[in-house]
Structures are given as structure tokens and as C-alpha cells.
Design an enzyme around this catalytic site. Structure first.
Site, short mmCIF file in Angstrom:
data_model
loop_
_atom_site.label_atom_id
_atom_site.label_comp_id
_atom_site.label_asym_id
_atom_site.label_seq_id
_atom_site.Cartn_x
_atom_site.Cartn_y
_atom_site.Cartn_z
N ASP A 92 -1.09 1.61 -3.92
CA ASP A 92 -1.87 0.54 -4.54
C ASP A 92 -3.27 1.01 -4.96
O ASP A 92 -4.09 0.19 -5.38
CB ASP A 92 -1.96 -0.69 -3.64
CG ASP A 92 -2.72 -0.43 -2.35
OD1 ASP A 92 -2.71 0.71 -1.88
OD2 ASP A 92 -3.34 -1.37 -1.83
N ASP A 105 -6.00 2.34 -3.50
CA ASP A 105 -7.30 2.23 -2.82
C ASP A 105 -7.67 3.52 -2.10
O ASP A 105 -8.83 3.72 -1.76
CB ASP A 105 -7.38 1.00 -1.89
CG ASP A 105 -6.26 0.93 -0.88
OD1 ASP A 105 -5.38 1.81 -0.89
OD2 ASP A 105 -6.25 -0.02 -0.08
N SER A 134 0.82 -1.22 0.00
CA SER A 134 0.00 0.00 0.00
C SER A 134 0.85 1.27 0.00
O SER A 134 1.57 1.52 -0.95
CB SER A 134 -0.95 -0.05 1.20
OG SER A 134 -1.79 1.07 1.19
N ASP A 149 -2.70 6.56 -3.29
CA ASP A 149 -1.59 5.89 -2.61
C ASP A 149 -1.01 4.80 -3.52
O ASP A 149 -1.47 4.62 -4.65
CB ASP A 149 -2.03 5.34 -1.24
CG ASP A 149 -2.86 4.07 -1.35
OD1 ASP A 149 -3.58 3.93 -2.35
OD2 ASP A 149 -2.77 3.22 -0.45
MG MG Z 1 -3.51 1.36 -0.04
#
Ligand code: MG
Length: 455
Positions: free
Chosen positions: A245, A247, A100, A243
């Protein structure tokens, strides 16, 4: 009595520094345990753009195949796209290789069920037990899994988001949107989404790069200054940053002011509740008190959870809520998939602005009462966390909320929360008040308590 299995899962999956705290053998063994936990069916594996992600994804697939599971390789995708695929493309579940927003050297694994949502804490413990007992299945030569590539994860994800919003309404506004991709995984998805909604798109930091050279993998009001300047100089309607990744999304209004995730979350909650007036909103103990005002306006209820998107997602499903958010910019819209999703959130924000016919700054002051927040994170040795929290409890007194960490109401319109991070050796301090000075003062006061107890 046997010792409890070692905890591997933190707030959001398993995180570590490959080659330092764990190696690829660990990923293979853990993935065998994950495959054993699922027991049957095909699993989808995806990865973010980190330097170690291709190696980890291959190791994860090897472990799953070894346990007898069939595997589809989704390739480089945002986490919410992988989760959406797990929910909608007939898989038993999914494994996402990502850390992340953590620094570049980190990586990790997130496990989703067939509803797309990260498996519950109890299921994480089942996986940990299989791992620590070494009771994972090792398939024989006949029943070892088969693998294939699955190239349509991003396409399906984007089509589904477009189908959830009013494309015509959005495209008529001809928005100009600046997108700070943060060298992360949404680079392969979100710009195409916003373009297909009829907006003019300008991207920055849009090359996927595991060293995150642009502004690092975590978008915060402090790290997205370039986005704010670009929005102003382009005369854009909106800026958005993701961010690592993809999400989480942080927005910036047309004046270049960066919004806290709480502000954009409350604005979208207000918009969603207009359409689903009976629905509840789910958010964690660490987010703004403004959401109570917003929910009250619609006769809706706010359900508070522990910090962590899994808690929010699972509660949304259990309580049939429609929308949830986190103060870090994670928003969850259940009609699409009950996970944080930077792409879905961006589309909802565009639809909200189009429907309101207002600039973002106006829409925000129209919907969301103003509070001021301050946050801090302090490094605390794992062995000192107990002493630190004891000192905070002593200060907080008996009226404190202990749902997660220690939250104390310090006045009619102010509160402080102190909690140890689930993923890093740090203690986070959050404060909110009706003035910035007071919020800053509260954070400083509790930072002093944390520092002296951890010295
Ligand atoms: Mg994330």
C-alpha cells in the site's frame, strides 16, 4: 458486568481474509460503526490494488452511507495519499481498504482522523464498542449519505511532496533511480513523483496486481534481489522498493546493497535534524541503537514507543517531533503528514543525497554507525503466546524493558527483543549487535526458547 467488546483492530487497522474469517456483511456493519463514531462530515474512502479491494471499498462506502455520512470515493491510491487527503481536503476522516504487506488473500480497513493519522487506540475501542453493541446509526431515507468520486487524491499528494523538497537541487543531480513497485499501490504515484523531481526512472513490478506476482507485497532485503541487480546493471544511483500500500520504502545503494529500514531511517533522521536541530526523533523499541548516536550528534532526543506506526505517529503529534521511523522501512515526516509515507521518504532521500553530494553508500557510512541485525518470525498458536512470553521473561531477568514484548540488553552494544505480532499468529525476534555472528547467535538462542515453549 458486560463482556468487553471483541478486539477487531490490530497493530494497523482491522485485518482479515475476506470470505473466510469475515465477509462483506461484516465490512458494512463495521463501516456503519465507523460512520457513527465520526458523527458528522464527509469521509474519504480509498483502496489498494488487492483483488478483494473494490468489493470491500464498496461495502465500506455502503456502511458509511447507511450511517448517514457523505462519502468521497478516492479510488485506487497509496495509503499515505489517502491519509494526506483526509488531512488536507476538508474531510472528517478517511477509510483505507488495505492489508498493507500481508499475503494476497488478506485485506482490511484502516481508519484515519482529520489529521490524516490513524485514530488512536481509544477511538478504535469506541468503534469496536459501537459494533459489538450494535448501536450504530442507521439513517432514514432523508438523511442517508450521498456519494461522489474524488479523482484528485494522487495529484494533490504528489504536488504536496514536491513542494516539501528542493526540486532544483535534486534535478541538477540527474539521478537514475530504479523503482520496484511490488505490484502495489505506489505504482500510480511514486514513479511520477521521482520523474517530476528530474530523475531518470526505471520501474520493475509496476503493474498493480492483487496477486503480487513480482516479489510479494513485503519488501525486505531478502525479497528485493531483482531491484539490487537492476541498480547494478543500470549503473543507477539508487533503488527503492515499496510495500503493497506504499507507506513503507526500502532502499538499495549504488552498489546493489539493500539497506535495512533502520539504516535509511537513521540517515534521513540525521539529514532532517540538520534542519531542525531541536526536534526529537520518534521510533519504536524494535529499531536500532544507532539512532541514539545520530540524535546525540545534534543534541536531539530519541523517544521510544511500542511497535506500530500509530504509536509513532500519535507520539510525533503529541511531542511535536519532526521525524520518526520504523525498522521495516516506514518513515514519517510531520511537516507533510504524520504518517508513514513511501513517496515522501523517497523525495527526502533524493534531497539528502543531492545536498550531501555523496553516493548513498558514502552518505550512510558518513552518518550512521554500523550495527548488525538479525530477525526471525516463528508461527505460534495464539493460545501458546502467554507461555512463550513467560519463558522469554524468565531468560531476560529483571532488567528487561517491557514497553512492548520483552527487550533485553545482552551486552554493551547488543540487545534482543521478542514480541508477539499484532496482526498475525507469529512471534517476532529482533537482535542487534556489533557483529553479524553475534546478532545471528542471539536470534537463534531466543528462537530455541520460543520453539520449546510453544511445542
Ligand atoms: Mg503498508
Amino acid at each position: 458486568m458486560a463482556a468487553a467488546p471483541q478486539r477487531l483492530f490490530g497493530t494497523n487497522g482491522v485485518r482479515f481474509v475476506p470470505g473466510v474469517s469475515h465477509d462483506l456483511d461484516f465490512v458494512i456493519a463495521l463501516s456503519e460503526a465507523i460512520g457513527t463514531y465520526f458523527g458528522s462530515g464527509e469521509l474519504i474512502v480509498g483502496r489498494d490494488g488487492r483483488l478483494s479491494s473494490p468489493a470491500l471499498a464498496n461495502a465500506a462506502m455502503s456502511g458509511l452511507l447507511s450511517s448517514g455520512r457523505d462519502v468521497a470515493d478516492g479510488g485506487l491510491v497509496p495509503t499515505p495519499a489517502l491519509e494526506f487527503a483526509a488531512k488536507t481536503m476538508g474531510f472528517a476522516g478517511g477509510v483505507m481498504v488495505t492489508a498493507s504487506h500481508n499475503p494476497p488473500q488478506y485485506n482490511g480497513l484502516k481508519v484515519s482522523g482529520s489529521d490524516g493519522v490513524e485514530v488512536a487506540r481509544l477511538d478504535e475501542q469506541r468503534i469496536e464498542k459501537i459494533f459489538s453493541d450494535k448501536s450504530q446509526t442507521r439513517a432514514d431515507w432523508k438523511s442517508i449519505g450521498t456519494s461522489r468520486s474524488e479523482p484528485s487524491v494522487v495529484r494533490n499528494y504528489l504536488n504536496a511532496i514536491v513542494s516539501r523538497v528542493n526540486r532544483k537541487l535534486i534535478s541538477e543531480r540527474r539521478f537514475t533511480v530504479v523503482m520496484d513497485m511490488g505490484n502495489g499501490a505506489q505504482s500510480v504515484a511514486a514513479p511520477y513523483l521521482v520523474e517530476s523531481l528530474g530523475c531518470k526512472v526505471m520501474t520493475i513490478n509496476s503493474v498493480v496486481d492483487g496477486e503480487f506476482p513480482g516479489r510479494g507485497p513485503e519488501p525486505t532485503p531478502q525479497t528485493v534481489g531483482d531491484l539490487a541487480s537492476a541498480v547494478k546493471s543500470m549503473g543507477a544511483d539508487l533503488g527503492v522498493a515499496y510495500d503493497g500500500d506504499g507507506d513503507r520504502s526500502i532502499f538499495c545503494d549504488e552498489t546493489g546493497r539493500v539497506l535495512w529500514g533502520d539504516q535509511s531511517g537513521c540517515l534521513l533522521a540525521d539529514y532532517v535534524l540538520e534542519r531542525h536541530p531541536d526536534a526529537s526523533i520518534v521510533t519504536s523499541v524494535s529499531s536500532t541503537q544507532a539512532i541514539e548516536t545520530v540524535a546525540k550528534r545534534h543534541g536531539s532526543k530519541v523517544i521510544r514507543t511500542k511497535v506500530g506506526s500509530v504509536e509513532i505517529s500519535r507520539t510525533i503529534l503529541e511531542r511535536q517531533a519532526v521525524f520518526g521511523f520504523e525498522e521495516n522501512g516506514g518513515c514519517i515526516y510531520r511537516p507533510h503528514v504524520a504518517v508513514r509515507d513511501g513517496g515522501m521518504t523517497t523525495a527526502l532521500m533524493l534531497e539528502c543525497l543531492a545536498a550531501r553530494g555523496m553516493a548513498l553508500s558514502k552518505a550512510l557510512s558518513f552518518s550512521v554507525p554500523t550495527y548488525y541485525q538479525a530477525k526471525s518470525k516463528l508461527p505460534v498458536d495464539g493460545r501458546k503466546v502467554g507461555a512463550v512470553m513467560k519463558a522469554v521473561e524468565k531468560q531476560a531477568g529483571s532488567g528487561a524493558d517491557r514497553l512492548d514484548g520483552v527487550k533485553v540488553r545482552t551486552g554493551e552494544q547488543s540487545w534482543v527483543l521478542v514480541r508477539p505480532s499484532g496482526t498475525e499468529p507469529i512471534v517476532r525476534i529482533y537482535a542487534e549487535s556489533n557483529s553479524q555472528e553475534d546478532a545471528d547467535r542471539l536470534v537463534k538462542k531466543f528462537a530455541r526458547i520460543v520453539r520449546s515453549a510453544s511445542a
